[in-house]
Design a protein around this motif. Structure first.
Motif, short mmCIF file in Angstrom:
data_model
loop_
_atom_site.label_atom_id
_atom_site.label_comp_id
_atom_site.label_asym_id
_atom_site.label_seq_id
_atom_site.Cartn_x
_atom_site.Cartn_y
_atom_site.Cartn_z
N LEU A 164 35.69 61.12 49.62
CA LEU A 164 35.67 61.89 48.38
C LEU A 164 36.45 63.18 48.57
CD1 LEU A 164 34.55 62.72 45.54
CD2 LEU A 164 32.51 63.57 46.74
N CYS A 165 37.35 63.47 47.64
CA CYS A 165 38.10 64.72 47.62
C CYS A 165 37.67 65.52 46.40
CB CYS A 165 39.60 64.46 47.58
SG CYS A 165 40.61 65.95 47.39
N ILE A 166 37.23 66.77 46.64
CA ILE A 166 36.80 67.67 45.57
C ILE A 166 37.71 68.89 45.61
CG2 ILE A 166 34.92 69.10 44.68
CD1 ILE A 166 32.99 67.25 46.30
N ALA A 167 38.39 69.20 44.51
CA ALA A 167 39.33 70.34 44.53
C ALA A 167 39.45 70.95 43.15
CB ALA A 167 40.70 69.88 45.03
N GLY A 168 39.47 72.29 43.12
CA GLY A 168 39.64 73.02 41.87
C GLY A 168 40.59 74.18 42.06
N LYS A 207 34.11 58.07 57.09
CA LYS A 207 34.86 58.81 56.09
C LYS A 207 34.12 60.07 55.65
CE LYS A 207 37.74 55.08 54.43
NZ LYS A 207 38.42 54.50 53.25
N ILE A 208 34.89 61.13 55.44
CA ILE A 208 34.33 62.45 55.15
C ILE A 208 34.45 62.79 53.67
CG2 ILE A 208 34.94 63.27 57.45
CD1 ILE A 208 37.22 64.91 55.95
N ILE A 209 33.82 63.91 53.32
CA ILE A 209 34.01 64.56 52.03
C ILE A 209 34.84 65.80 52.31
CG2 ILE A 209 32.85 65.75 50.13
CD1 ILE A 209 30.32 63.97 51.21
N ILE A 210 35.90 66.03 51.55
CA ILE A 210 36.72 67.22 51.73
C ILE A 210 36.66 68.04 50.45
CG2 ILE A 210 38.86 66.03 51.09
CD1 ILE A 210 40.28 67.85 53.16
N GLU A 211 36.51 69.36 50.61
CA GLU A 211 36.27 70.21 49.44
C GLU A 211 37.04 71.50 49.57
OE1 GLU A 211 34.41 73.68 47.62
OE2 GLU A 211 34.33 73.21 49.77
N GLY A 212 37.60 71.98 48.45
CA GLY A 212 38.30 73.25 48.48
C GLY A 212 38.57 73.77 47.08
N VAL A 220 40.46 56.32 47.21
CA VAL A 220 39.56 57.44 47.47
C VAL A 220 38.94 57.91 46.16
CG1 VAL A 220 39.51 59.88 48.21
CG2 VAL A 220 40.81 58.20 49.52
N LYS A 221 37.70 58.40 46.21
CA LYS A 221 37.10 59.05 45.05
C LYS A 221 37.67 60.47 44.95
CE LYS A 221 32.64 56.62 45.41
NZ LYS A 221 32.87 55.90 46.69
N HIS A 222 38.10 60.85 43.75
CA HIS A 222 38.69 62.17 43.53
C HIS A 222 37.93 62.89 42.41
CE1 HIS A 222 42.54 60.98 45.60
NE2 HIS A 222 42.20 59.80 45.13
N PHE A 223 37.71 64.19 42.60
CA PHE A 223 37.16 65.04 41.54
C PHE A 223 37.98 66.32 41.49
CE2 PHE A 223 34.18 68.43 40.11
CZ PHE A 223 33.99 67.98 38.81
N TYR A 224 38.76 66.49 40.41
CA TYR A 224 39.60 67.67 40.26
C TYR A 224 39.18 68.42 38.99
CZ TYR A 224 42.48 65.15 43.63
OH TYR A 224 42.91 64.46 44.74
N TYR A 225 39.09 69.73 39.09
CA TYR A 225 38.65 70.50 37.92
C TYR A 225 39.59 71.68 37.66
CZ TYR A 225 36.14 73.26 41.54
OH TYR A 225 35.79 74.00 42.65
N PHE A 226 39.60 72.09 36.37
CA PHE A 226 40.62 73.03 35.89
C PHE A 226 39.97 74.04 34.94
CE2 PHE A 226 43.98 74.06 32.71
CZ PHE A 226 44.93 74.61 33.56
N LEU A 250 27.50 64.68 42.17
CA LEU A 250 28.47 63.76 42.75
C LEU A 250 28.13 63.43 44.21
CD1 LEU A 250 31.15 62.34 42.06
CD2 LEU A 250 32.36 64.37 42.87
N LEU A 251 27.74 64.46 44.98
CA LEU A 251 27.32 64.22 46.37
C LEU A 251 26.07 63.35 46.41
CD1 LEU A 251 27.78 67.76 48.02
CD2 LEU A 251 29.36 65.84 48.06
N ASN A 252 25.15 63.60 45.51
CA ASN A 252 23.91 62.82 45.48
C ASN A 252 24.16 61.35 45.13
OD1 ASN A 252 22.28 64.98 46.16
ND2 ASN A 252 21.84 65.53 44.03
N SER A 253 25.29 61.07 44.46
CA SER A 253 25.57 59.72 44.02
C SER A 253 26.24 58.85 45.09
CB SER A 253 26.47 59.75 42.78
OG SER A 253 27.79 60.17 43.11
N LEU A 254 26.68 59.46 46.19
CA LEU A 254 27.39 58.69 47.23
C LEU A 254 26.45 57.75 47.98
CD1 LEU A 254 29.75 61.46 48.68
CD2 LEU A 254 30.31 59.66 47.04
#
Length: 320
Positions: free
Chosen positions: A188-192, A162-167, A233-239, A316-320
């Motif tokens: 993990l999905c990281i998106a802002g 499984k990958i980490i996807i970021e955008g 999935v782990k999700h991190f969304y920021y606004f 967050l990456l360090n915590s995986l």
């Protein structure tokens, strides 16, 4: 030195003014239609990569002021990848994961009279009317992930399944939508910078069919099993709390950028999630409450070069 299973387009880049704190090897991997991908991709391997590591899939962002030919779009993405200026390199400076960037450009489809926003997986990407080379680029990207994993294995480096996807911005929408289309690939999905447009993992809501990209009523590939996987999935969304600009900007009842969202999709989005980005953001949080591990965070300045955000992603990456 990595050498097995790669082509000879090898670049070593040691820039001073960038987010790269260590050395990397930069590979430009050719397209391989027989293996399922019609475009090249870039694979960046840190010198301190571990024998057992992860893969980060970086979203594709473009200059919004420019319209490129296919060749120009590919080279634009490639040149950006060589600068190592993307914040993900800072976030990844401790973990030293490999990074994959697809070289898939946007393009204008004369038959549909649309700019095809491949970098956010807009709905025309699923139409068999578009140029065959571009059809279902999400599936092509899974083939790139598999190819990169095989190439690293040839160099005795094992990449987790499984990958980490970021955008961010358009590529943030890409990250969020790809994760629902292929949750079996994503840890993990990281998106802002999403303007409150997270795709909803529902086919219907309030008796209404939720068409893509508002929901998934017309995407048969997304099964109940995939929806269940997406929720794990782990999700991190920021606004950005100061973001009050709607990127769809109605002009005479039409979307400002036709290829970003079609009129029927925009009207449904406004009806289900709300007109302003802030209201959509708050409603998205409610609709994502069934996800098991999701973080929504607001910042006063939420661009992807914000050091506070980058440090949060780094932790967050360090915590995986």
């Amino acid at each position: 030195m990595l050498e097995k299973g790669f082509n000879d387009c090898l670049i070593r880049k040691f820039c001073d003014k960038n987010y790269l704190t260590g050395k990397c090897t930069h590979f430009r991997v050719p397209a391989n239609p027989e293996e399922g991908f019609n475009f090249e991709y870039v694979l960046i391997v840190p010198e301190l990569v571990k024998k057992n590591t992860k893969l980060i899939l970086e979203g594709m962002n473009y200059s919004t002021e420019k319209h490129f030919t296919e060749e120009e779009g590919i080279e634009y993405l490639y040149e950006k990848s060589k600068s190592f200026r993307h914040p993900i390199h800072y976030c990844n400076s401790d973990t030293n994961y490999c990074i994959l960037l697809p070289l898939i450009p946007r393009y204008y489809d004369s038959k549909l009279n649309l700019e095809i926003y491949t970098n956010q997986l807009s709905s025309p990407c699923f139409s068999k009317e578009i140029k065959e080379k571009y059809y279902r680029i999400d599936i092509q990207i899974t083939a790139m992930i598999n190819d990169a994993t095989k190439r690293m294995a040839l160099n005795n480096i094992s990449i987790t399944k499984k990958i980490i996807i970021e955008g961010f911005s358009a590529s943030g929408k890409f990250a969020n939508r790809f994760t629902l289309l292929h949750p079996e690939y994503v840890e993990l999905c990281i998106a802002g910078g999403l303007a409150g447009t997270l795709i909803l993992p529902f086919r219907k809501l309030g008796g209404k069919d939720l068409i893509y990209p508002v929901g998934i009523s017309n995407i048969d590939d997304i099964t109940e099993k995939k929806i269940a996987q997406f929720k794990k999935v782990k999700h991190f969304y920021y606004f950005n709390l100061k973001d009050n600009v709607d990127c769809f900007c109605q002009v005479g009842g039409e979307p400002y950028y036709k290829g970003i969202i079609l009129k029927s999709e925009m009207l449904l989005l406004y009806d289900i999630l709300g007109i302003s980005p802030e209201i959509r953001w708050q409603n998205s949080k409610k609709f994502y409450s069934s996800c098991e591990n999701v973080i929504f965070k607001e910042y006063n300045e939420a661009h992807n070069y914000n050091l506070e955000i980058m440090n949060d992603i780094k932790n967050l990456l360090n915590s995986l």
